[in-house]
Structure formats: C-alpha cells, structure tokens
Write a protein that holds these residues in place. Sequence first.
Motif, mmCIF file in Angstrom:
data_model
loop_
_atom_site.group_PDB
_atom_site.id
_atom_site.type_symbol
_atom_site.label_atom_id
_atom_site.label_comp_id
_atom_site.label_asym_id
_atom_site.label_seq_id
_atom_site.Cartn_x
_atom_site.Cartn_y
_atom_site.Cartn_z
ATOM 1 N N GLU A 345 0.932 -1.248 0.012
ATOM 2 C CA GLU A 345 -0.063 0.024 0.142
ATOM 3 C C GLU A 345 0.953 1.160 0.042
ATOM 4 O O GLU A 345 1.805 1.368 0.708
ATOM 5 C CB GLU A 345 -0.778 0.049 1.219
ATOM 6 N N LEU A 346 0.682 2.096 -0.908
ATOM 7 C CA LEU A 346 1.449 3.480 -0.881
ATOM 8 C C LEU A 346 0.873 4.649 -0.164
ATOM 9 O O LEU A 346 -0.402 4.592 0.233
ATOM 10 C CB LEU A 346 1.432 3.989 -2.447
ATOM 11 N N ALA A 347 1.555 5.393 0.443
ATOM 12 C CA ALA A 347 1.345 6.769 1.101
ATOM 13 C C ALA A 347 1.540 7.870 0.647
ATOM 14 O O ALA A 347 2.672 7.985 -0.037
ATOM 15 C CB ALA A 347 1.938 6.370 2.456
ATOM 16 N N ASN A 348 0.857 8.837 0.655
ATOM 17 C CA ASN A 348 1.472 10.263 0.054
ATOM 18 C C ASN A 348 2.541 10.804 0.887
ATOM 19 O O ASN A 348 2.904 10.551 2.036
ATOM 20 C CB ASN A 348 -0.057 11.166 0.487
ATOM 21 N N GLY A 349 3.356 11.304 -0.031
ATOM 22 C CA GLY A 349 4.649 11.799 0.545
ATOM 23 C C GLY A 349 5.818 11.358 -0.317
ATOM 24 O O GLY A 349 5.813 10.210 -0.944
ATOM 25 N N GLY A 350 6.829 12.045 -0.457
ATOM 26 C CA GLY A 350 7.858 11.639 -1.280
ATOM 27 C C GLY A 350 7.462 12.034 -2.833
ATOM 28 O O GLY A 350 7.341 12.988 -3.006
ATOM 29 N N ASP A 351 7.678 10.706 -3.468
ATOM 30 C CA ASP A 351 7.285 10.960 -5.120
ATOM 31 C C ASP A 351 6.007 10.876 -5.038
ATOM 32 O O ASP A 351 5.378 11.129 -6.315
ATOM 33 C CB ASP A 351 7.990 9.697 -5.781
ATOM 34 N N PHE A 352 5.303 10.496 -4.230
ATOM 35 C CA PHE A 352 3.852 10.035 -4.672
ATOM 36 C C PHE A 352 2.699 11.190 -3.771
ATOM 37 O O PHE A 352 2.977 11.752 -2.717
ATOM 38 C CB PHE A 352 3.401 8.679 -3.922
ATOM 39 N N SER A 353 1.705 11.313 -4.712
ATOM 40 C CA SER A 353 0.587 12.042 -4.483
ATOM 41 C C SER A 353 -0.844 11.533 -4.945
ATOM 42 O O SER A 353 -0.600 10.821 -5.828
ATOM 43 C CB SER A 353 0.533 13.587 -4.789
ATOM 44 N N GLY A 354 -1.878 11.664 -4.130
ATOM 45 C CA GLY A 354 -3.118 11.062 -4.683
ATOM 46 C C GLY A 354 -3.372 9.615 -4.483
ATOM 47 O O GLY A 354 -3.878 8.848 -5.149
ATOM 48 N N VAL A 355 -2.589 8.983 -3.438
ATOM 49 C CA VAL A 355 -2.638 7.630 -3.351
ATOM 50 C C VAL A 355 -4.090 7.071 -3.014
ATOM 51 O O VAL A 355 -4.380 5.725 -3.173
ATOM 52 C CB VAL A 355 -1.630 7.072 -2.277
ATOM 53 N N THR A 356 -5.034 7.973 -2.703
ATOM 54 C CA THR A 356 -6.392 7.636 -2.226
ATOM 55 C C THR A 356 -7.166 8.311 -3.048
ATOM 56 O O THR A 356 -8.620 8.383 -2.842
ATOM 57 C CB THR A 356 -6.654 7.994 -0.619
ATOM 58 N N ALA A 357 -6.869 8.711 -4.230
ATOM 59 C CA ALA A 357 -7.821 9.401 -5.139
ATOM 60 C C ALA A 357 -7.770 8.416 -6.612
ATOM 61 O O ALA A 357 -7.034 7.475 -6.647
ATOM 62 C CB ALA A 357 -7.126 10.601 -5.585
ATOM 63 N N ALA A 358 -8.367 8.887 -7.530
ATOM 64 C CA ALA A 358 -8.580 8.090 -8.586
ATOM 65 C C ALA A 358 -7.266 8.261 -9.461
ATOM 66 O O ALA A 358 -7.088 7.409 -10.598
ATOM 67 C CB ALA A 358 -10.017 8.551 -9.566
ATOM 68 N N THR A 359 -6.682 9.295 -9.375
ATOM 69 C CA THR A 359 -5.489 9.303 -10.457
ATOM 70 C C THR A 359 -4.119 9.485 -9.269
ATOM 71 O O THR A 359 -3.972 10.180 -8.257
ATOM 72 C CB THR A 359 -5.498 10.704 -10.939
ATOM 73 N N LEU A 360 -3.050 8.724 -9.460
ATOM 74 C CA LEU A 360 -1.871 8.515 -8.741
ATOM 75 C C LEU A 360 -0.940 9.234 -9.525
ATOM 76 O O LEU A 360 -0.510 9.221 -10.710
ATOM 77 C CB LEU A 360 -1.529 6.973 -8.482
ATOM 78 N N ALA A 361 -0.291 10.249 -8.815
ATOM 79 C CA ALA A 361 0.793 11.107 -9.342
ATOM 80 C C ALA A 361 2.295 10.754 -8.849
ATOM 81 O O ALA A 361 2.283 10.461 -7.658
ATOM 82 C CB ALA A 361 0.531 12.676 -9.264
ATOM 83 N N ILE A 362 3.207 10.652 -9.738
ATOM 84 C CA ILE A 362 4.498 10.395 -9.289
ATOM 85 C C ILE A 362 5.549 11.535 -9.928
ATOM 86 O O ILE A 362 5.558 11.583 -10.961
ATOM 87 C CB ILE A 362 4.830 8.969 -9.705
ATOM 88 N N SER A 363 6.106 12.147 -8.979
ATOM 89 C CA SER A 363 6.787 13.169 -9.272
ATOM 90 C C SER A 363 7.871 13.658 -8.089
ATOM 91 O O SER A 363 7.530 13.852 -7.267
ATOM 92 C CB SER A 363 6.166 14.636 -9.679
ATOM 93 N N PRO A 364 8.992 13.675 -8.284
ATOM 94 C CA PRO A 364 9.824 13.222 -9.630
ATOM 95 C C PRO A 364 10.064 11.721 -9.892
ATOM 96 O O PRO A 364 9.965 10.951 -8.566
ATOM 97 C CB PRO A 364 11.073 13.825 -9.468
ATOM 98 N N CYS A 365 10.176 11.244 -10.735
ATOM 99 C CA CYS A 365 10.038 9.862 -11.249
ATOM 100 C C CYS A 365 11.568 9.286 -10.955
ATOM 101 O O CYS A 365 12.445 9.829 -11.748
ATOM 102 C CB CYS A 365 9.601 9.430 -12.413
ATOM 103 N N GLU A 366 11.939 8.623 -10.065
ATOM 104 C CA GLU A 366 13.221 8.179 -9.622
ATOM 105 C C GLU A 366 13.368 6.567 -10.132
ATOM 106 O O GLU A 366 12.235 6.078 -10.301
ATOM 107 C CB GLU A 366 13.353 8.278 -7.986
#
Length: 1017
Positions: A345-366
Amino acid sequence: MKKIFIPQISLALLLTALPGLSQTVFFTDTFTGGSTLTNATPAVPTATSASYQLVSTKGWAPPPTMTATDFRYGIASTGGGTIECQAIFTTNTVTLTQPGDYIQMVVTFTNEAGILTANGQLDFGLYSSGQTNPISGGFNGNATSGNNAVGGTTEWLGYVGQLASTGNSSRILTRAAQTTTTANNQDLLTTGSSTESYGNPAAGVIGTAVSSTLVLSTNTTYTDVLMITLVAGGSVAITNSLYNGANISAPLNTQYGAVATNATFLTSGFDAFGIGWLAKAATFGGTVIDISSIQISGHETVITGPPLITAQPIPAVAVTNGYAQFAVAATGFDVTYQWYRNGAELANGGDFSGVTAATLAISPCESTDAVSAVNGYYCKVSGAGGFSTNSVTNSLTLYPATNLTWTASGGATWDLNTTVSFEDPSLNPQVFIGGDSVNFIDSASQNNSITMTGNLGPSSMYVSTATAFTFAGSGSIVGPCAATLDGQGSLGEVILNANNAYSGGTLLTNDVYVQLKNYAGLGTGPVTLNDAGGTLETTVTGSATVGINGNVNVLDDFTMQVDGHGTFATVFLGQLSGTSGKTLTINPQTAATTNRFRVYGANMVLDANLALDTVDSGISQALYNGTVIAPYAASGTQTFNGVISGAAGLVQRGAATTVLNNSGNTYSGGTFATAGSIAFGADTIPTSGTVTSGPIGTGPLFVAPEVGSGNGSGTVLAVNGARTIASPIEYPSSTNNQTLVIGGTNDLTFTGSYALNGQDGATNVVNRTVQVNNTGATTFSGAITDGGSGFGLVKTGTNTLYLNGANTYTGNTTNTAGLLAGSGSLTGSVIVTTNASVGGGSAASPGTLTISGNLTLTNGNGLFRLNRSGTSDQVSVGGALVAGGVGTINVTNLGAALQAGDSFNVFNKAVTGGLSLKIAGGGSVIWTNNLAVNGSIAVYSVIPTTPTNITVTVNGTALGISWPSSYLGWILQSQTNKLTVGIYTNWVDVPNSASGTSNSFTITATNPAVFYRLRSP
C-alpha cells in the motif's frame, strides 16, 4: 408552486413503480436508550442511542438536558446566534443505490421559546460523516470564525432543509466539506452570518427558494420530515415538510423541495444528522427547543458487488525526474481508492500524491519508481457493502529527458508516447514522454492549433510566437512544469482553452497577447506579467471557485481585457503583487457595462498601480452601473500601496480588511463599504474641500449593501495614525438599512458632507445608523444633510462620536450607547437612552454642542469637561430639555483644582427633572445639583484629602460612629474577623456612608472582632 411538489411527485411515481418497496427503521431515539449529551468520549451509536454534541456561537442557556422524551437545549436572548445538535446515528452508512431508495428523518419537537422569530431559521440536515465524530464536548458559545477547530464535522457533507421566518425564504441547501479550520465551519446548518455560519464553501441553494409565512407558536408541538430520495445516479430529490402536531397525521403547515444534481449533488450515503437554528431577534426567554423523538427510516437496496471499473489504468512512461501518473475510473456508491505497488500500500509523501484518489501522481520519477507490469502499480477500488476490486497492474518505464520542439509532423495532437509531433535537438521525430521539456516556436509549415490529449507533464514549456498558438482539447498540462509565453515583441498570441493543472507558474513576456478561454489554462502556479506592452484577455466569467488560480505578480506595465460581464466578470483566486511604479490596467471589453473584478487572495500586498476601467468616464456609482474591484478575502488583509486610478469603484465584499495606503488614488467610481473593513492609510488631498486624490479616490464613500440586499454593515477605520477624509459620504438608496461602522484605534475625521437622504431621490425616510467602535476620536466636521426629507441619525457603539459641523438634517438624533458630543449644531431633536451620554466640545477642546430642537435624557447621561479658569463643555438646547428616569452627569476637571462655589452651566437652561440626575467626578468635591434651576452644577464643598479622626459612642448595644462635617464624602469601611486574625485586608465599604458624616450599628456579640476606618473617595 409546481416546483415545490416536483420532488414529491417523483417519489410517488418511484414508489408506484416499486410496489414491493419496504421501509426499514435505522434509528429511533426517545432518549431512553442510553444516548449521551456533550460527552468527551462519544459512544458508538446503536439503533436507539447516539452521542449528541452541541455546537453554538452563544452560551448554552438554559443548560442542556436529556431525559425521557425531552431533549432540551437553547441559547439566551440575542440579536444573532446559532446552536445545533450533531450526531452520528449508525456505523453502517445508509446508501441510496437504486432509483426509489430513500431516507427520511422525522423530528417531533416543541417550540419552548423564540424559534423562527424575526429573520430566524430552523434547520434539519442529513449528512455523510465518514464516521468522523463531532468535536467531543461540543462548543459552548465559541463556534465562530475567530476560533479554530480541527476535525469534527469539517468534512461532513449533505443537505439541509431550512425553514425561514415570515418574510424570508425557506429552501433546500447543500453543506459541502469545509476547507478551512475556523470554528464556524463546524456549523452544519445555518446561513446568513459570516462569523457563525459555515462558509468555506458557503451553502448552495438547490432549486428555487419558497417565500415563507411561518410563525411557530410558543409551547406548541410540531413534526418536521426531511426526506431524500434517489432519482437517478448522481441525482436526489429532497423535500422538507412541517406538520402542526406530534406526528405526520397532523395538518401540513409547509412543504417544499428541490432536486440536487450535477454541482449540487454531494452524496447519496447518510450516517449523521444535525438539528438547530439561527436566532436573529432578542426575544424574551431566548430560543429553546424540546425534542421528544427522532426517527430515521427509509429503504436501501442491498449492495451485492464491488464498484464497476469503467476505465483501467495503462502503462506509463516518463523521463527520469519527470512526471508520471496512473488513472482509474469507476462507478458505484461510496467509492474509495487505494493505490499499491508490488502489493504494498502506498502513502502520500516523497514521490507520491493522490494515493487515495482516482489518479496517482509520481513526481519526480526516480529509478526506484520504475517497475515492470508483474510487480507494478494497481488500484484497489472499494464501495458500499464492504466490496472491493482491483484494477489491472501496470508498469512504469523511465527514459532520459529530451528537449523537444513542436513540428506537428505526425499530426497536431500532443499526447503521451503516441503521436510523433515533436523533434529532438538532432531533428529526429519524437513522441512526447512525461518529463521532456517542450518548445513551441513559429514555423511556416507546422500546424499551431494543438489538440492536447491525456495528462501531459513536461518539465518546462516555452512558447514563442509572432503569430498564434492555440492549446485546446481534453488533455491537461500537469505536474511541476513552468511555462513561458513569449510574444516576440509583436503581440504574438497564445490561446489557452485547456483545463491545465501545472504548478510551476507562467511567465508572460515580450509583448505576448494571451487569450484565456479557460481560467485553468494558466495552471495553478503564480502568473508573472513581465515586459511592458503585453495583454491578458479573459473571455469567460468566473465564480467563487473558478478564476486565475495562482498569485499574479506585476513586474512591468501590463493590460488585462475582461470580456465577461456581471459580478464575476473576472476573478483572481490568489494574491496580487507587483513592483512599485508599474501599472496593471484592467479594462472591460465594452464601455458602460457592469463588471466586478474579484480578488480573493488573503494577506496580499500590491505595490504596483492599478488602472481600472480607463474606457469609461463619469461613473458615479460604479457598484450599480460600472466597473468595480472587489476585495473578497475571508480573513486577514488586502493591502494596496500603489495608485488606483480610472472610472471604476471599489466594493468591499470579504470579511477581511482592505488597506488603502496611497493618497494619490484618483479612481472615481466611489467606494462601497458593504462588508468587512476598509482601512484608510493616508489622508485625502486636500483634507477639506473638493478631493483631488485620496485613499478612496475622488468619489464618495457610499454606505450601501450588496446589490439586491437591503441591509448589512461595513466598517471603515484609520490605520498607521490619525486620518482625515474629505470625501463625501452618501447613500445610493433612500431605503437601505446599511450600518456604517467606524472601527480601529486611531482618530478618524470626516470633513466632507454627509448626506443621509438617498441619491435615488426616493422620499422614503429611514434613520441611518452609525456604529462607533473606534477607541480613537471619531469626528464628523462636515455638514450632515438630508435635503429637508426628515432622515434621522442613530448612534450605536460604546465609543465617542463628535459632530462638529453645522448639521441641517431634519430628523431626530438618537444616541443608544457611548458619548455623542461636538462643537457643531443640530437642527432636530436629540434623544439619549440608557448607557449613552451627551456632551459638548470637540475631541481637542471643550466647547458647546447646539441643539435647535429638544433634548430628552431617557435614563441617559451627560459627560462634560470643566475648567474653572477656561472654557467648559456645554449643551445648548433651543427646545424642551427633559431628564426622564435616572442618569448621571459625569464631569472631568481639566484645569486647576475646583473650589467651593465654582459653578458651571453644563446646560444653557433649566432641566425638567434635573434633580433625578446624579453628579459624579471632578475630583474630591461635593456637588450641588442646580440643573432643575438653571442647568448648572456647583461645587458645594471640597473634600479634604488628609485623614481625620472618627468619634465612637456606645449606648447599650448601639454603636455610633461620626466624623467632622467637612469630611462629607469620605467613605466608612468595616471588616469582621476572628480574634486570632485581627485586622486583615478584607475591608468593605459601608453602603451610603459617603452621603453623610455618621452611622449607627448594632453590636452583635457573636462577631469576635469588628474594625472600622474612614477612607477618602
């Protein structure tokens, strides 16, 4: 009337179509099943009990109680206050999933006192709480915007049935999740107060409001039914019905409803409720309700499976340190999302945002974010009934970043990793990958009308054109991208018609002409206006939530053209800032139109100039027939340091304070104090006579409510020192009841004319209200007029108002609080009520207030400055001078110490009933009251300041204490203690001892030790 019955007709048809529909009782409370009230540790609800919390903006009165069939709560008499109970009624959300499913709340209650009187409301609401309890212990009088509260009901959302008092409108409202932590956003029900009602966002009206004729009788029982029925997916019908009795068999009193759909549809799942009201009238006994029962019932179709995934996420490609995202779409009820990678399970923070939304955003991509499809990214989609399903699993592939240039060689579509529309620095055709930098530069052979598809996350975007580029389509520029729009010094055009969400900001430079067809076209980051000569054109109107999202920074002279009209002509959701000496010009597209430029950013400071509406001229009341800039911040300050010019006006609409610091402002459309506060940070030029410039420009200060409203209040004040304002004060309308509030802590002087009659020429006569909260001196030295129409002036507020002009208004002046004084004259009569005073002279020196009419002290007071060798205050009355009831003449000695025989004519003539007035102050003196003789007071004697002896006599059990007659006014004190204590610090005054020179007491043997002493007054 047809609109009222639409929801009920829909429900009747649905029930007819579903003959087997059953009703389930979800919750019943007669307050015998273990319910608790304001418990610090709320219990889990049962079918017959709940944990109730009370939230109010005034203290609970009487204290709330809960016994069998009697849940009683309320607030004391008030001109503005709210109270409500809040509770979760089930741990299993009632979810309406099929057309015809419904929920209804039936509340039987008794109006014990004051509910729905004089502009009041009575509200019933059903909500989705997310199983988040109200604030434990409730709020006892402090649920206002001046306090903070985290959690609680902030994120509850649902619908409210609002019953209104006679003359107002009953309606169905939305209550959305609140976005700020001010305590007023714990409110679930009320509207109409910026400090007490929920407001971020405020209530939305569903359907059409219904004019009310409601009057609730005291100690009478009523039943309210709030019903919500699912009409179709994303649409519910809501009705509110009030019955004159203890059940729904009683006669129907009122009924209305509406259908929530699209923007007004918030939820179809319910697990909580609220019941409360807004009181607006100071009624005897306050406002008190006694609830005998609450029942929540309905029908819900049982959920048998998980939500349906309608769009699966697809594999993503991005550049290293770029932006990538995965998106899923699903239909169902109470749908939630949780993203996973490789089963974790992913959590918001670091590279991830929107982990509990319909769209998962990854930035910056490492590099650690890149995975294959086997152990890739997927989403768990959950819904009502505890069912869930997983999306397909997808890979994330990373590539090196490339600097791309648009060619449209493979078509004019900008998408992700599909269309070959770019070339790299080696001129090789390329697709776009998230994280690439992109350049759009004029070329004779390319197509510059770009259709965007999908979520596009470039690292940067540079547009340089002497012709035009258009960005449109269903796609969106996202991520931390920063954009530069360059007009090549020749007004090259960039047309933005996409719903972008990039956050890195946008630079408009080199004479670019940007046409904004979608406010989101500029993303969410700051907008920088650079290089003189550029233009930003907004072609659409905004809303309270739709506008230029980011802060706007003016680095050079720039022009905005506003094509929209009306109260949302253009909207700045963020702050305005800029460089001193540079000018942002904002013009309507068409002259002589009504336009409002809204600015919502709080705590902003704009050093740049504003030129507002340079295409019009001669607009005198811009709020109603021209262009205005409208500060809308809900809190904090909005400061304007630059010069504001043009034909526009300024209307204060937010609850914040707008600070106008430039004495060179020349805008001419007037300043409208409709809400919040306007602070004068400079004087007008000149400080008397015709204004050529000043903090509020060259137009009047208008005392006016918002367009379409009849009343309200707006505050003006001086900041950073005393201020003098020569601008005239006017009322656009003869009938509005707007209160002009004078606030702050600095002296504020108005030297211009003050016209009480309306500029509309109507003959309706009302009394104008000025509320003086300013702790500095507030002075009107210009003439107050009314054109002979009979307008009166009412002073409220506990601080002082000085009237120093030759006033000619013909109505009465009523002072209800604080001091009314001055060195000017009044044509009409003056009434001074309890807790209010009248006096003479200006703030700077004693003098005479001249009243041509009558002066009546109705339990009112006087306040006078005296000087035995100089000028003293006086009130000179041409008509009758009457003191009715009790009051006090308070005096302050400004000169040498007063002596016996000194006499002062505080009034110019005898005061009928003057002997009822007390005289206090002036130092250690005893006064003689000659008010009923000739309007004077005189020093009878000077009270000695040195101690004297007291004489004690004992005759049996009678104790006599006396002191010299020259010490009349000194006060006898006593204390009684145990023998082991002796003399202590517990001295108390003997009542009325200052009015004589002797007292008698009975010696009580049970009092071990009694002591007496004499003290100076």
